[in-house]
Design a protein around this motif. Structure first.
Motif, PDB file in Angstrom:
ATOM      1  N   ILE A  43       0.856  -1.189   0.000  1.00 16.71           N
ATOM      2  CA  ILE A  43       0.000   0.000   0.000  1.00 16.71           C
ATOM      3  C   ILE A  43       0.894   1.242   0.000  1.00 16.71           C
ATOM      4  O   ILE A  43       1.758   1.385   0.866  1.00 16.71           O
ATOM      5  N   PRO A  44       0.699   2.139  -0.968  1.00 13.78           N
ATOM      6  CA  PRO A  44       1.499   3.374  -0.999  1.00 13.78           C
ATOM      7  C   PRO A  44       0.979   4.411  -0.013  1.00 13.78           C
ATOM      8  O   PRO A  44      -0.228   4.539   0.195  1.00 13.78           O
ATOM      9  N   VAL A  45       1.917   5.140   0.588  1.00 14.33           N
ATOM     10  CA  VAL A  45       1.586   6.204   1.538  1.00 14.33           C
ATOM     11  C   VAL A  45       2.395   7.436   1.134  1.00 14.33           C
ATOM     12  O   VAL A  45       3.604   7.353   0.945  1.00 14.33           O
ATOM     13  N   ARG A  46       1.712   8.569   0.998  1.00 15.98           N
ATOM     14  CA  ARG A  46       2.377   9.828   0.649  1.00 15.98           C
ATOM     15  C   ARG A  46       2.658  10.595   1.933  1.00 15.98           C
ATOM     16  O   ARG A  46       1.777  10.776   2.768  1.00 15.98           O
ATOM     17  N   SER A  55      -3.041   5.848   0.639  1.00 12.34           N
ATOM     18  CA  SER A  55      -3.790   5.762  -0.613  1.00 12.34           C
ATOM     19  C   SER A  55      -5.164   5.149  -0.368  1.00 12.34           C
ATOM     20  O   SER A  55      -5.290   3.947  -0.108  1.00 12.34           O
ATOM     21  N   ILE A  56      -6.197   5.981  -0.471  1.00  7.16           N
ATOM     22  CA  ILE A  56      -7.578   5.532  -0.269  1.00  7.16           C
ATOM     23  C   ILE A  56      -7.965   4.538  -1.358  1.00  7.16           C
ATOM     24  O   ILE A  56      -8.654   3.556  -1.098  1.00  7.16           O
ATOM     25  N   GLN A  57      -7.492   4.767  -2.569  1.00  6.10           N
ATOM     26  CA  GLN A  57      -7.807   3.889  -3.690  1.00  6.10           C
ATOM     27  C   GLN A  57      -7.274   2.479  -3.444  1.00  6.10           C
ATOM     28  O   GLN A  57      -7.968   1.495  -3.680  1.00  6.10           O
ATOM     29  N   ALA A  58      -6.044   2.363  -2.943  1.00  2.00           N
ATOM     30  CA  ALA A  58      -5.458   1.049  -2.666  1.00  2.00           C
ATOM     31  C   ALA A  58      -6.216   0.338  -1.545  1.00  2.00           C
ATOM     32  O   ALA A  58      -6.457  -0.870  -1.620  1.00  2.00           O
ATOM     33  N   ILE A  59      -6.592   1.079  -0.509  1.00  2.66           N
ATOM     34  CA  ILE A  59      -7.338   0.503   0.620  1.00  2.66           C
ATOM     35  C   ILE A  59      -8.720   0.028   0.148  1.00  2.66           C
ATOM     36  O   ILE A  59      -9.142  -1.077   0.479  1.00  2.66           O
ATOM     37  N   SER A  61      -9.755  -0.812  -2.856  1.00  4.37           N
ATOM     38  CA  SER A  61      -9.727  -1.953  -3.771  1.00  4.37           C
ATOM     39  C   SER A  61      -9.307  -3.242  -3.064  1.00  4.37           C
ATOM     40  O   SER A  61      -9.605  -4.330  -3.528  1.00  4.37           O
ATOM     41  N   ALA A  62      -8.624  -3.134  -1.921  1.00  4.96           N
ATOM     42  CA  ALA A  62      -8.147  -4.318  -1.209  1.00  4.96           C
ATOM     43  C   ALA A  62      -9.207  -4.936  -0.307  1.00  4.96           C
ATOM     44  O   ALA A  62      -9.222  -6.151  -0.116  1.00  4.96           O
ATOM     45  N   TYR A  67     -14.947  -2.136   8.227  1.00  9.38           N
ATOM     46  CA  TYR A  67     -14.101  -2.235   9.416  1.00  9.38           C
ATOM     47  C   TYR A  67     -12.628  -2.376   9.015  1.00  9.38           C
ATOM     48  O   TYR A  67     -11.765  -1.672   9.536  1.00  9.38           O
ATOM     49  N   LEU A  68     -12.331  -3.291   8.087  1.00  5.28           N
ATOM     50  CA  LEU A  68     -10.946  -3.510   7.671  1.00  5.28           C
ATOM     51  C   LEU A  68     -10.373  -2.289   6.947  1.00  5.28           C
ATOM     52  O   LEU A  68      -9.202  -1.955   7.138  1.00  5.28           O
ATOM     53  N   ARG A  69     -11.176  -1.640   6.135  1.00  5.67           N
ATOM     54  CA  ARG A  69     -10.701  -0.422   5.441  1.00  5.67           C
ATOM     55  C   ARG A  69     -10.327   0.651   6.455  1.00  5.67           C
ATOM     56  O   ARG A  69      -9.253   1.243   6.392  1.00  5.67           O
ATOM     57  N   THR A  70     -11.216   0.903   7.398  1.00  2.00           N
ATOM     58  CA  THR A  70     -11.001   1.959   8.389  1.00  2.00           C
ATOM     59  C   THR A  70      -9.826   1.638   9.303  1.00  2.00           C
ATOM     60  O   THR A  70      -8.954   2.477   9.530  1.00  2.00           O
TER      61      THR A  70
END
Length: 90
Positions: A43-46, A55-59, A61-62, A67-70
């Motif tokens: 997962i990329p982090v800026r 990266s919200i997009q990576a989270i 899509s995964a 619960y897991l996203r947050t």
């Protein structure tokens, strides 16, 4: 749901701006009770002077579970925030 979060910095690359870094974090989520792997990936982090941005997009899509996203978002952000001053380019 008892989940274990494992993070490891894979690489640090320069971002689009001069004060920006892109941190690629190897992420693994496991069920604590069974040890079964829920997710494995990068997962990329800026990171810049204004903060840490996962990266919200990576989270999204995964994981399908909210619960897991947050949880992943907040735990990953906290992990990188503590390391922010020690991240150097590869």
């Amino acid at each position: 749901m008892s989940v274990q979060f494992l993070f490891e910095v894979e690489s640090v690359q320069p971002g689009e701006q001069t004060d920006e870094k892109i941190v690629l974090v190897s992420t693994e989520l496991l069920y604590k009770s069974s040890g079964e792997t829920i997710f494995t990936g990068i997962i990329p982090v800026r990171v810049n002077d204004h903060g840490v941005f996962v990266s919200i997009q990576a989270i999204s899509s995964a994981f399908t579970s909210k619960y897991l996203r947050t949880e992943t978002l907040f735990r990953l952000k906290r992990y990188i925030k503590k390391m922010k001053d020690y991240l150097d380019f590869d």
